[in-house]
Design a protein around this motif. Sequence first.
Motif, mmCIF file in Angstrom:
data_model
loop_
_atom_site.group_PDB
_atom_site.id
_atom_site.type_symbol
_atom_site.label_atom_id
_atom_site.label_comp_id
_atom_site.label_asym_id
_atom_site.label_seq_id
_atom_site.Cartn_x
_atom_site.Cartn_y
_atom_site.Cartn_z
ATOM 1 N N PRO A 136 -12.731 0.207 4.587
ATOM 2 C CA PRO A 136 -13.537 1.421 4.571
ATOM 3 C C PRO A 136 -14.925 1.160 5.126
ATOM 4 O O PRO A 136 -15.315 0.021 5.369
ATOM 5 N N ALA A 137 -15.692 2.234 5.288
ATOM 6 C CA ALA A 137 -17.025 2.104 5.860
ATOM 7 C C ALA A 137 -17.903 1.180 5.036
ATOM 8 O O ALA A 137 -18.842 0.595 5.545
ATOM 9 N N ARG A 138 -17.600 1.066 3.721
ATOM 10 C CA ARG A 138 -18.345 0.147 2.870
ATOM 11 C C ARG A 138 -17.378 -0.791 2.191
ATOM 12 O O ARG A 138 -16.250 -0.420 1.890
ATOM 13 N N ALA A 139 -17.813 -2.005 1.947
ATOM 14 C CA ALA A 139 -16.942 -2.989 1.308
ATOM 15 C C ALA A 139 -17.518 -3.503 0.001
ATOM 16 O O ALA A 139 -16.995 -4.449 -0.565
ATOM 17 N N ASP A 140 -18.579 -2.874 -0.498
ATOM 18 C CA ASP A 140 -19.269 -3.413 -1.664
ATOM 19 C C ASP A 140 -19.014 -2.611 -2.932
ATOM 20 O O ASP A 140 -19.813 -2.624 -3.862
ATOM 21 N N PHE A 141 -17.872 -1.911 -3.004
ATOM 22 C CA PHE A 141 -17.547 -1.170 -4.210
ATOM 23 C C PHE A 141 -17.180 -2.133 -5.334
ATOM 24 O O PHE A 141 -16.430 -3.093 -5.125
ATOM 25 N N ILE A 142 -17.672 -1.864 -6.520
ATOM 26 C CA ILE A 142 -17.344 -2.690 -7.677
ATOM 27 C C ILE A 142 -15.918 -2.421 -8.141
ATOM 28 O O ILE A 142 -15.186 -3.328 -8.529
ATOM 29 N N ALA A 143 -15.514 -1.154 -8.092
ATOM 30 C CA ALA A 143 -14.186 -0.756 -8.567
ATOM 31 C C ALA A 143 -13.437 -0.023 -7.480
ATOM 32 O O ALA A 143 -14.026 0.733 -6.700
ATOM 33 N N ARG A 144 -12.122 -0.251 -7.455
ATOM 34 C CA ARG A 144 -11.231 0.496 -6.575
ATOM 35 C C ARG A 144 -10.132 1.099 -7.439
ATOM 36 O O ARG A 144 -9.311 0.376 -7.990
ATOM 37 N N PHE A 145 -10.135 2.409 -7.544
ATOM 38 C CA PHE A 145 -9.158 3.092 -8.381
ATOM 39 C C PHE A 145 -7.867 3.279 -7.596
ATOM 40 O O PHE A 145 -7.876 3.811 -6.485
ATOM 41 N N THR A 146 -6.759 2.846 -8.188
ATOM 42 C CA THR A 146 -5.462 2.926 -7.513
ATOM 43 C C THR A 146 -4.473 3.820 -8.242
ATOM 44 O O THR A 146 -3.790 4.634 -7.622
ATOM 45 N N ASN A 147 -4.375 3.671 -9.577
ATOM 46 C CA ASN A 147 -3.456 4.505 -10.357
ATOM 47 C C ASN A 147 -3.982 4.779 -11.770
ATOM 48 O O ASN A 147 -3.219 5.118 -12.664
ATOM 49 N N GLN A 148 -5.276 4.641 -11.957
ATOM 50 C CA GLN A 148 -5.872 4.894 -13.263
ATOM 51 C C GLN A 148 -6.084 6.396 -13.496
ATOM 52 O O GLN A 148 -6.068 7.191 -12.566
ATOM 53 N N HIS A 149 -6.301 6.730 -14.760
ATOM 54 C CA HIS A 149 -6.767 8.073 -15.088
ATOM 55 C C HIS A 149 -8.290 8.034 -14.998
ATOM 56 O O HIS A 149 -8.944 7.285 -15.725
ATOM 57 N N VAL A 150 -8.855 8.824 -14.097
ATOM 58 C CA VAL A 150 -10.285 8.760 -13.783
ATOM 59 C C VAL A 150 -10.863 10.166 -13.830
ATOM 60 O O VAL A 150 -10.197 11.143 -13.467
ATOM 61 N N ASP A 151 -12.104 10.252 -14.266
ATOM 62 C CA ASP A 151 -12.832 11.521 -14.216
ATOM 63 C C ASP A 151 -14.050 11.405 -13.327
ATOM 64 O O ASP A 151 -14.728 10.362 -13.319
ATOM 65 N N VAL A 152 -14.337 12.464 -12.580
ATOM 66 C CA VAL A 152 -15.678 12.637 -12.036
ATOM 67 C C VAL A 152 -16.526 13.010 -13.257
ATOM 68 O O VAL A 152 -16.316 14.052 -13.880
ATOM 69 N N ASP A 153 -17.430 12.130 -13.622
ATOM 70 C CA ASP A 153 -18.146 12.215 -14.884
ATOM 71 C C ASP A 153 -19.450 12.985 -14.693
ATOM 72 O O ASP A 153 -20.380 12.504 -14.038
ATOM 73 N N VAL A 182 -12.050 5.684 -4.577
ATOM 74 C CA VAL A 182 -10.733 6.200 -4.949
ATOM 75 C C VAL A 182 -9.774 5.949 -3.792
ATOM 76 O O VAL A 182 -10.011 6.400 -2.664
ATOM 77 N N LEU A 183 -8.693 5.230 -4.068
ATOM 78 C CA LEU A 183 -7.679 4.957 -3.062
ATOM 79 C C LEU A 183 -6.554 5.986 -3.184
ATOM 80 O O LEU A 183 -5.983 6.164 -4.262
ATOM 81 N N VAL A 184 -6.249 6.641 -2.092
ATOM 82 C CA VAL A 184 -5.189 7.655 -2.048
ATOM 83 C C VAL A 184 -4.008 7.020 -1.321
ATOM 84 O O VAL A 184 -3.983 6.948 -0.095
ATOM 85 N N GLY A 185 -3.026 6.523 -2.089
ATOM 86 C CA GLY A 185 -1.951 5.713 -1.519
ATOM 87 C C GLY A 185 -0.862 6.508 -0.833
ATOM 88 O O GLY A 185 -0.882 7.751 -0.781
ATOM 89 N N THR A 186 0.135 5.789 -0.316
ATOM 90 C CA THR A 186 1.223 6.418 0.439
ATOM 91 C C THR A 186 2.039 7.374 -0.425
ATOM 92 O O THR A 186 2.638 8.320 0.092
ATOM 93 N N ALA A 187 2.071 7.139 -1.748
ATOM 94 C CA ALA A 187 2.820 8.029 -2.639
ATOM 95 C C ALA A 187 2.217 9.426 -2.695
ATOM 96 O O ALA A 187 2.846 10.358 -3.214
ATOM 97 N N ALA A 188 1.009 9.594 -2.158
ATOM 98 C CA ALA A 188 0.353 10.908 -2.165
ATOM 99 C C ALA A 188 0.847 11.821 -1.049
ATOM 100 O O ALA A 188 0.503 13.005 -1.029
ATOM 101 N N LEU A 189 1.639 11.307 -0.121
ATOM 102 C CA LEU A 189 2.053 12.098 1.044
ATOM 103 C C LEU A 189 2.965 13.250 0.640
ATOM 104 O O LEU A 189 3.963 13.068 -0.052
ATOM 105 N N ARG A 190 2.607 14.446 1.081
ATOM 106 C CA ARG A 190 3.381 15.666 0.848
ATOM 107 C C ARG A 190 3.497 16.437 2.169
ATOM 108 O O ARG A 190 2.789 16.161 3.126
ATOM 109 N N SER A 191 4.379 17.446 2.164
ATOM 110 C CA SER A 191 4.426 18.414 3.261
ATOM 111 C C SER A 191 3.771 19.703 2.796
ATOM 112 O O SER A 191 3.995 20.135 1.656
ATOM 113 N N ARG A 192 2.965 20.308 3.656
ATOM 114 C CA ARG A 192 2.314 21.567 3.278
ATOM 115 C C ARG A 192 3.347 22.629 2.968
ATOM 116 O O ARG A 192 4.248 22.897 3.767
#
Length: 255
Positions: free
Chosen positions: A38-55, A83-93
């Motif tokens: 990604p454009a930045r590489a200094d993220f402390i956390a990378r969310f992949t499948n956690q339950h997360v809130d915009v707090d 937030v990582l949006v993985g391949t399992a997120a792929l849908r058809s409109r």
Amino acid sequence: MIVNSTQGIVAARGRKREVGRAAVLLFAAGVALAAAPPARADFIARFTNQHVDVDLRFEMGQPAIGWHDETNDIEYEADEALVLVGTAALRSRPASAAFNFLGVGLGAPVWVLPQVQDPNLVFLGIGTEEIDPGIFQNDEVTLSLVGIRGPGFFSLWTTDAFGSPTPLLTTADGITTADRVVRPIGSHQDFNWGFTVPGFYELDFQLSGVLLSGQPVSSEVTTLSFSVVPEPASCSLLAVGTAAMLCYARRRRST
């Protein structure tokens, strides 16, 4: 005749070298694009499948926006997590015209973090549990989308029991004052988060409300970052380059 034959061999070798160079360049370009961070590489956390809130918070007398990893009960500042949006997120409109807000045609690919939990994806909501009641008028705050940087469109919506959508934020028609979510204090809700093109997205939000005194207050514009699976173009380029390298290697062995 000997001269012509020698010239032909030299020319053939030259063509092979050019094919080899082209194969190497295609392969290298595909590797570089497919593996590009990604454009930045200094993220402390990378969310992949956690339950997360915009707090949504109220700190030092001002609204603020961050992240809350609900699964591990860890809070992060907005710029500390991706937030990582993985391949399992792929849908058809879907075919329904009610989904026109997505900004893509019927059957087009869309990458969605759904409002119903999928163990392979981030389960992403918006929470106001960190704000005490009795601070804002009507005990509510407003989260507004004010900017986007990315390769495609972004939308946020809810779906009812019949699958009908209610769009809340969408960039396909531009960003306006209508792109906002009003949330009651002490609440939590999960949403559908959709992206139309793979790549890196930065979404700019602002949290606002009116204090009991009647004074309006707003947070700083805050960026939330998302990375949607690598672009198909880069993956295709990598595949083409790999095929060219294999073809070139076979031709060299055969000669």
